[in-house]
Design a protein around this motif. Sequence first.
Motif, PDB file in Angstrom:
ATOM      1  N   GLY A  95       0.537  -1.168  -0.045  1.00  0.00           N
ATOM      2  CA  GLY A  95      -0.141  -0.109  -0.089  1.00  0.00           C
ATOM      3  C   GLY A  95       0.967   1.343  -0.084  1.00  0.00           C
ATOM      4  N   SER A  96       0.340   2.531   0.267  1.00  0.00           N
ATOM      5  CA  SER A  96       1.007   3.667   0.277  1.00  0.00           C
ATOM      6  C   SER A  96       1.712   3.920   1.431  1.00  0.00           C
ATOM      7  CB  SER A  96       0.017   4.747  -0.263  1.00  0.00           C
ATOM      8  OG  SER A  96      -0.885   4.987   0.833  1.00  0.00           O
ATOM      9  N   LEU A  97       2.839   4.850   1.340  1.00  0.00           N
ATOM     10  CA  LEU A  97       3.719   5.299   2.491  1.00  0.00           C
ATOM     11  C   LEU A  97       2.932   6.645   2.912  1.00  0.00           C
ATOM     12  CD1 LEU A  97       7.027   4.204   1.462  1.00  0.00           C
ATOM     13  CD2 LEU A  97       5.405   2.873   2.864  1.00  0.00           C
ATOM     14  N   GLY A  98       1.839   6.578   3.504  1.00  0.00           N
ATOM     15  CA  GLY A  98       1.093   7.464   3.978  1.00  0.00           C
ATOM     16  C   GLY A  98       1.562   8.618   4.862  1.00  0.00           C
ATOM     17  N   GLY A  99       1.358  10.001   5.000  1.00  0.00           N
ATOM     18  CA  GLY A  99       1.787  11.071   5.754  1.00  0.00           C
ATOM     19  C   GLY A  99       1.609  10.753   7.324  1.00  0.00           C
ATOM     20  N   ASP A 100       0.725   9.892   7.663  1.00  0.00           N
ATOM     21  CA  ASP A 100       0.881   9.584   8.997  1.00  0.00           C
ATOM     22  C   ASP A 100       1.851   8.769   9.688  1.00  0.00           C
ATOM     23  OD1 ASP A 100      -0.256   7.197   8.174  1.00  0.00           O
ATOM     24  OD2 ASP A 100      -2.230   7.504   9.152  1.00  0.00           O
ATOM     25  N   ARG A 102       1.763   5.597   9.374  1.00  0.00           N
ATOM     26  CA  ARG A 102       1.485   4.107   9.560  1.00  0.00           C
ATOM     27  C   ARG A 102       1.408   3.325   8.412  1.00  0.00           C
ATOM     28  NH1 ARG A 102      -3.277   4.132  14.330  1.00  0.00           N
ATOM     29  NH2 ARG A 102      -2.098   5.912  15.377  1.00  0.00           N
ATOM     30  N   TRP A 103       2.897   2.804   7.977  1.00  0.00           N
ATOM     31  CA  TRP A 103       3.310   2.233   7.099  1.00  0.00           C
ATOM     32  C   TRP A 103       3.385   0.640   7.275  1.00  0.00           C
ATOM     33  CZ3 TRP A 103       8.190   5.374   6.047  1.00  0.00           C
ATOM     34  CH2 TRP A 103       7.923   6.628   5.483  1.00  0.00           C
ATOM     35  N   THR A 104       2.864  -0.290   6.246  1.00  0.00           N
ATOM     36  CA  THR A 104       2.920  -1.699   6.217  1.00  0.00           C
ATOM     37  C   THR A 104       3.792  -1.973   5.407  1.00  0.00           C
ATOM     38  OG1 THR A 104       0.673  -1.739   6.823  1.00  0.00           O
ATOM     39  CG2 THR A 104       1.709  -3.933   6.036  1.00  0.00           C
TER      40      THR A 104
END
Length: 500
Positions: A95-100, A102-104
């Motif tokens: 998935g995406s590496l979001g700004g918050d 909370r990466w997987t």
Amino acid sequence: MAPLALLVAGLAVVTTACLPVTGPGPGTGGPTPTPTPIPTPTPPAPGPVADLSHPLTGGNGPFIAESTPVDLNQAGYTQAEYAASGTATSYQAAGSLGGDGRWTLTPNGTAQYKSRIIVRRPAAATKFSGNVLVEWLNVSSGIDIDPEWASLSEELTRRGDIWVGVSAQRIGIEGGPVLVPTPGASGLAGKGLKTIDPARYGSLTHPGDGFSFDIYTQITRALRTGAALDGLRPQKVIAAGESQSAFALTTYYNGVQPLTRAFDAFFVHSRGAAGLPLVGAGQNADLAGAIFNSPATFRTDQSAPVLDVQTETDLTGLLNSAKARQPDSDRFRLWEVPGTAHADAHLIGPTASSFDCGVPINNGPMHLVVKAAWRALITWVTAGHAPATAPRIALSQSGSSTSVTRDADGIALGGIRTPPVDVPVDVLSGEPGPTQSTVCLLLGSTKPLPAARLAALYPSRADYESRYATSAAATIAAGYVLSEDRPALLAYSQPDRVSG
């Protein structure tokens, strides 16, 4: 781009500085902080462990570029170097590496590695504090350097903390691009340990920066068992890194720490807005490109606390860390220090005058604040006393451009105040001088105030000295400089510059 181009005055073997060793020190000299409940730490996840059983010997001895090496014997410390080998895993984003933050991340292949670590520990086991700092060595100058040790060595040695420097990235071993060229590095920068000293390091091999995160993890797992520490068993293990290495720790905290729980805390110093990118086998991470990636904060759902220390330079310009500002919480603290630069005269050491940036480079007391930050983090993770919540440097917005807000003299407003900033004789700034080379953009500036301005500020030398001492006491009482470092802070005063 990043980091510290500096410290390339010499190799890291022996030195001349004399540092006393004592047991763990008292507090910061400020008021007793209110305990903050620490979430019950989750034990580190099991997994592969690096083999640290083989000391590296021969050749020219341990190599690391640093500006002012510490006399470890005088400090009561010893140094050893070990190969670190095993089979590492790389990661890919699910998935995406979001700004918050909370990466997987998920596994993306394996490869064998043989890197190295340098260990500096108290010669007497009874002096060991139980704390181990694991520094992700910086490679932006095309060579392994240890900026956290440069800032923290006095505090580490007087407390009895162990320092471990990890050659985590490919450039340090195999060589590669030089992101920040610096004086003094010619002939060495970009070559890698294997070329610099083949007799000692010729057997090392690094499969690429995609594997760096797991190499770092596996070495830390081994250290927890007492490997390479002469049987000493750590109580707390803290990840630390400056500049490019801080980018790496941002990625590690957000994506790898949830999988490994390898570290008890994170000491992040001069990060940019984004994390170090994930790359494929045989590749170096593209830090220059990462500077333009989407910003990301530190995730807020982990038990390991983060203390993020940022210079004035880091907030805007190349690193633009202001885009990743986040509120303090029970797991996060941000300390921003006006009048400081990404790299400064203390960090660069004797070669500072060789940098032609149009004006003298920044000479602020950043390392004194960094030492207080380290102790604050240790106190947080061991006793539950959270670091002070610090004011932020004031920023102004004009369209899409962010700039530091300054007073009439050009001194930044807000942030953690120190006497050279609040009782100035120079304008200490994170802004560079007129020379716009990559390295000069990171070195800030020191510009003397005119004599007429000094006369207007201070009616007498005694007035200046009194105000400086009062400011120093306030900075120490607030917990931003250690009481043990009062003499060093007072040494930044320049009463001879004031008439009367």
